[in-house]
Design an enzyme around this catalytic site. Structure first.
Site, PDB file in Angstrom:
ATOM      1  N   LYS A   1      30.341  92.515  19.759  1.00  9.17           N
ATOM      2  CA  LYS A   1      29.643  91.494  20.542  1.00  9.17           C
ATOM      3  C   LYS A   1      28.157  91.845  20.580  1.00  9.17           C
ATOM      4  O   LYS A   1      27.786  93.028  20.579  1.00  9.17           O
ATOM      5  CB  LYS A   1      30.217  91.479  21.975  1.00  9.17           C
ATOM      6  CG  LYS A   1      29.470  90.596  22.961  1.00  9.17           C
ATOM      7  CD  LYS A   1      29.588  89.122  22.627  1.00  9.17           C
ATOM      8  CE  LYS A   1      28.738  88.265  23.575  1.00  9.17           C
ATOM      9  NZ  LYS A   1      28.704  86.849  23.139  1.00  9.17           N
TER      10      LYS A   1
ATOM     11  N   GLY B   1      32.865  77.127  10.661  1.00 11.89           N
ATOM     12  CA  GLY B   1      33.843  76.170  10.152  1.00 11.89           C
ATOM     13  C   GLY B   1      34.861  76.731   9.199  1.00 11.89           C
ATOM     14  O   GLY B   1      35.531  75.971   8.497  1.00 11.89           O
TER      15      GLY B   1
ATOM     16  N   CYS C   1      21.022  83.315  20.197  1.00 14.49           N
ATOM     17  CA  CYS C   1      21.934  82.968  21.296  1.00 14.49           C
ATOM     18  C   CYS C   1      21.419  81.717  22.003  1.00 14.49           C
ATOM     19  O   CYS C   1      20.286  81.706  22.490  1.00 14.49           O
ATOM     20  CB  CYS C   1      22.066  84.096  22.309  1.00 14.49           C
ATOM     21  SG  CYS C   1      23.104  83.559  23.704  1.00 14.49           S
TER      22      CYS C   1
END
Ligand code: RRO
Length: 308
Positions: free
Chosen positions: A44, A247, A127
């Site tokens: 993360k 995707g 972000c």
């Protein structure tokens, strides 16, 4: 079938790995990625202090994709620095994702995390979910300033995770910045920022932070991701390796990213939805696609997208 790949001189046993943010915040999640078929372990994005992130609900999946406004929940960079040696024991690359709440945070984190020797470092300039903090990747000058600062303290291969760009002028401008900053690889793209998903039944938004605005992922963003992979592949004529993110739900989606120029792909929404077993499924599906097309390895098709 050989689905291994190499990025900036680092070998990955499989071209599939988690996207930063997806099931990679806690030690347990990172260890589960280590035990899985994933070709790497991506952390993360980390900040100086540990963070709980934004109020919940902050992630919502729907047919075709997801919206999130997690708000950088993470253990803080010191915890990830301490975990890196344990993660490296799995024998696959560890990518540390570095973020920050202000420009000065990035070099502070990068220096310490670099000393813990991850195989690569990914600098997250994109972000979309911190209230009041615009995505750095949309500010070319700030991006250049920041990348030049972190480059000085990073000795492992350094990559940049960029937001999606929607105009060739922006690809060109960012390409020039990237070319001046010693970037070893690109990760394209972060979520498509500040979308809004509406539940017509409840006549309401589906996530709480920022009035329901958040980053979009999944199938609906694939054409945007492919366009960014292709645009930067062309700008650098294949000289800067690209991780394609956005995707990838089936093996054929990964194949499309490879054709556009990606050397590996990252999995976000569908990893959260399916869990780490997704990596085995994707490997089987991509191997079947390669067989069908007569390809034996990634390099056989990378960047080979035909134009009309
Ligand atoms: O934590 C998040 O809200 C988040 C981050 Br740092 C990011 O880079 N991309 C995203 O979709 N969410």
């Amino acid at each position: 079938m050989d689905l291994s790949t190499t990025i900036a001189g680092v070998r990955f046993p499989s071209c599939f790995m988690n996207a930063s943010g997806a099931l990679c915040v806690t030690r347990d999640e990172l260890l589960a990625l280590g035990r899985s078929h994933a070709g790497a372990i991506v952390t993360k994005s980390m900040t100086v202090e540990p963070r709980d992130g934004n109020p919940t609900p902050r992630y919502y999946a729907f047919p075709g994709g997801s919206i999130n406004s997690m708000g950088l929940p993470n253990l803080g960079y010191q915890a990830y620095a301490a975990l890196i040696p344990e993660l490296k024991e799995f024998g696959k690359p560890v990518i540390a994702s570095v973020a920050g709440l202000c420009e000065d945070d990035f070099p502070t984190i990068a220096a310490i995390i670099n000393a813990a020797k991850p195989d690569l470092i990914e600098v997250n300039l994109s972000c979309p979910n911190i209230p009041g903090k615009p995505q750095i990747g949309y500010d070319a000058e700030a991006s250049e300033r920041l990348l030049k600062r972190v480059r000085k303290v990073i000795t492992v291969p350094m990559g940049v995770k960029l937001p999606p760009y929607f105009d060739p002028a922006h690809h060109t401008a960012m390409g020039e910045v990237i070319g001046r900053c010693g970037v070893d690889f690109l990760n394209l793209i972060n979520s498509v920022g500040n979308g809004l998903v509406v539940d017509p039944e409840r006549e309401a938004v589906v996530i709480k932070p920022k009035g329901g605005f958040g980053g979009l992922g999944g199938t609906i963003i694939k054409p945007v991701a492919l366009a960014n992979v292709r645009a930067f592949w062309k700008i650098f004529e294949g000289r800067i390796p690209i991780i394609g993110t956005g995707g990838v739900v089936h093996g054929v989606d990964a194949f499309e990213h490879l054709l556009c120029g990606a050397s590996a792909v990252q999995i976000g929404t569908v990893l959260v939805e399916e869990g780490v077993s997704v990596f085995g499924r994707l490997e089987t599906e991509l191997a079947a696609q390669f067989s069908k097309k007569g390809y034996a390895k990634l390099e056989d098709c990378r960047g080979k997208l035909q134009e009309l």
